[in-house]
Write an enzyme that holds these catalytic residues in place. Structure first.
Site, PDB file in Angstrom:
ATOM      1  N   GLU A 149     -54.024  33.887   7.687  1.00  0.00           N
ATOM      2  CA  GLU A 149     -55.445  33.455   6.916  1.00  0.00           C
ATOM      3  C   GLU A 149     -55.423  31.861   6.765  1.00  0.00           C
ATOM      4  O   GLU A 149     -54.657  31.544   6.443  1.00  0.00           O
ATOM      5  CB  GLU A 149     -55.338  34.193   5.610  1.00  0.00           C
ATOM      6  CG  GLU A 149     -56.522  33.669   4.899  1.00  0.00           C
ATOM      7  CD  GLU A 149     -56.548  34.067   3.435  1.00  0.00           C
ATOM      8  OE1 GLU A 149     -55.659  34.888   3.058  1.00  0.00           O
ATOM      9  OE2 GLU A 149     -57.725  33.820   2.818  1.00  0.00           O
ATOM     10  N   ASP A 182     -61.510  33.983   6.179  1.00  0.00           N
ATOM     11  CA  ASP A 182     -61.930  34.051   4.819  1.00  0.00           C
ATOM     12  C   ASP A 182     -63.199  32.934   4.680  1.00  0.00           C
ATOM     13  O   ASP A 182     -63.002  31.705   5.084  1.00  0.00           O
ATOM     14  CB  ASP A 182     -60.717  33.374   3.836  1.00  0.00           C
ATOM     15  CG  ASP A 182     -61.309  33.645   2.361  1.00  0.00           C
ATOM     16  OD1 ASP A 182     -62.286  33.203   2.154  1.00  0.00           O
ATOM     17  OD2 ASP A 182     -60.265  33.856   1.738  1.00  0.00           O
ATOM     18  N   HIS A 185     -63.135  29.678   2.654  1.00  0.00           N
ATOM     19  CA  HIS A 185     -62.316  28.497   3.256  1.00  0.00           C
ATOM     20  C   HIS A 185     -63.260  27.903   4.558  1.00  0.00           C
ATOM     21  O   HIS A 185     -63.182  26.912   4.898  1.00  0.00           O
ATOM     22  CB  HIS A 185     -60.726  29.190   4.026  1.00  0.00           C
ATOM     23  CG  HIS A 185     -60.097  29.331   3.004  1.00  0.00           C
ATOM     24  ND1 HIS A 185     -59.438  28.460   1.885  1.00  0.00           N
ATOM     25  CD2 HIS A 185     -59.469  30.604   2.379  1.00  0.00           C
ATOM     26  CE1 HIS A 185     -58.600  29.171   0.983  1.00  0.00           C
ATOM     27  NE2 HIS A 185     -58.783  30.304   1.189  1.00  0.00           N
ATOM     28  N   GLU A 243     -62.945  39.014  -2.528  1.00  0.00           N
ATOM     29  CA  GLU A 243     -61.837  38.067  -3.213  1.00  0.00           C
ATOM     30  C   GLU A 243     -62.693  37.328  -4.035  1.00  0.00           C
ATOM     31  O   GLU A 243     -63.532  36.404  -3.864  1.00  0.00           O
ATOM     32  CB  GLU A 243     -61.128  37.339  -2.140  1.00  0.00           C
ATOM     33  CG  GLU A 243     -59.960  37.051  -2.485  1.00  0.00           C
ATOM     34  CD  GLU A 243     -58.916  36.197  -1.440  1.00  0.00           C
ATOM     35  OE1 GLU A 243     -57.690  36.478  -1.369  1.00  0.00           O
ATOM     36  OE2 GLU A 243     -59.603  35.360  -0.789  1.00  0.00           O
TER      37      GLU A 243
HETATM   38 MN    MN Z   1     -58.478  34.556   1.131  1.00  0.00          MN
END
Ligand code: MN
Length: 286
Positions: A149, A182, A185, A243
């Site tokens: 990730e 993600d 990010h 998330e």
């Molecule tokens: Mn994440």
């Protein structure tokens, strides 16, 4: 209709993983209609493997396992003892992942999840790659996919973009290691939400969906139509996990590292229900 397994991070529900907390997180996720729960294993020893697996089977839920390494267990380091401690944590997490029946282990596992005060070095990066290669081979023996990730600059000095992650993957050279993207990010580090997904193509293996402020989907600045469009464009069929973090549910090991200082929501059920509908709608759009 896309058939991606849709998941939810356990920290939407609970800050720890006692059997009581695990039951709340697993039963709530299943009741709302999620396919998968992501269990954080920053401290693998706090997860009771046997009871967790039993609950997952009873509620018909898949699991993934994630963690970020700590500064004292950083494999992206020139300190050999630190690197070896990191290797031990990864192997313990793999044991937990296998034990609960997960086929996926990912996160910030290529280095520490922390704000570094200097760039990485060639030697630190080489140590990380070497451990990852061993780890991937160990994971393959139990049928586990490893996800890297990439995260924003305040949480890693090694992998901040999709392209950096692909370059690292080439060095590791093991085909059970995938890119974990993600959108939270990406919003900070990438030029847009489509190009990095196209660059990854079939090496994308896991996705986190989160808003720019980590709260309710659709209430921040992430361009979700562009992101979901890109996932459809590359035919992504893997897990998509929601998330979100709020100071109303705190994991002492994770919340402070992620700088969760504000209360962005307090009703976990409402948040989780909205997120599932949001993801389904995003994947179904033309
Ligand atoms: Mn994440």
């Amino acid at each position: 209709m896309a058939s991606n397994p849709l998941g939810i991070h356990a920290l939407v529900w609970v800050g720890g993983w006692t059997p009581e907390e695990a039951e709340v997180a697993i039963s709530s996720s299943a009741r709302i209609g999620y396919d998968l729960i992501e269990i954080p294993a920053l401290d693998p020893s706090r997860i009771d493997v046997v009871s967790t697996r039993e609950m997952l089977e009873r509620h018909g839920l898949q699991a993934s396992v994630s963690l970020g390494l700590a500064p004292g267990t950083d494999i992206n380091s020139e300190d050999v003892e630190c690197v070896n401690r990191g290797r031990d944590v990864l192997m313990a997490a793999l044991e937990v992942s296998r034990g609960v029946g997960s086929r996926y282990l990912g996160g910030v596992i290529f280095g520490a999840m922390t704000k570094y005060s200097a760039p990485t070095t060639e030697r630190a990066r080489a140590n990380s790659v070497a451990v990852m290669k061993d780890f991937a081979q160990e994971a393959r023996s139990c049928g586990t996919t490893i996800g890297l990730e990439f995260v924003n600059r305040y949480e890693s000095n090694l992998l901040n973009t999709a392209q950096q992650t692909l370059d690292y993957l080439d060095l590791v050279g093991e085909d059970n290691v995938v890119v974990h993207a993600d959108v939270y990010h990406m919003n900070i580090e990438e030029t847009d939400f489509r190009t990095p997904i196209l660059v990854c193509g079939d090496r994308l293996g896991y996705v986190h969906v989160g808003e720019s402020h980590r709260g309710y989907l659709g209430t921040g600045s992430v361009n979700f139509p562009e992101f979901f469009g890109a996932l459809r464009e590359v035919g992504y069929a893997g897990p998509i996990t929601f998330e979100s973090f709020s100071s109303s549910v705190v994991d002492p090991l994770l919340s402070n590292t992620l700088a969760i200082w504000r209360n962005l929501w307090s009703d976990s059920t409402d948040l989780a229900t909205q997120a599932l509908a949001f993801m389904r709608a995003g994947l179904a759009e033309d």
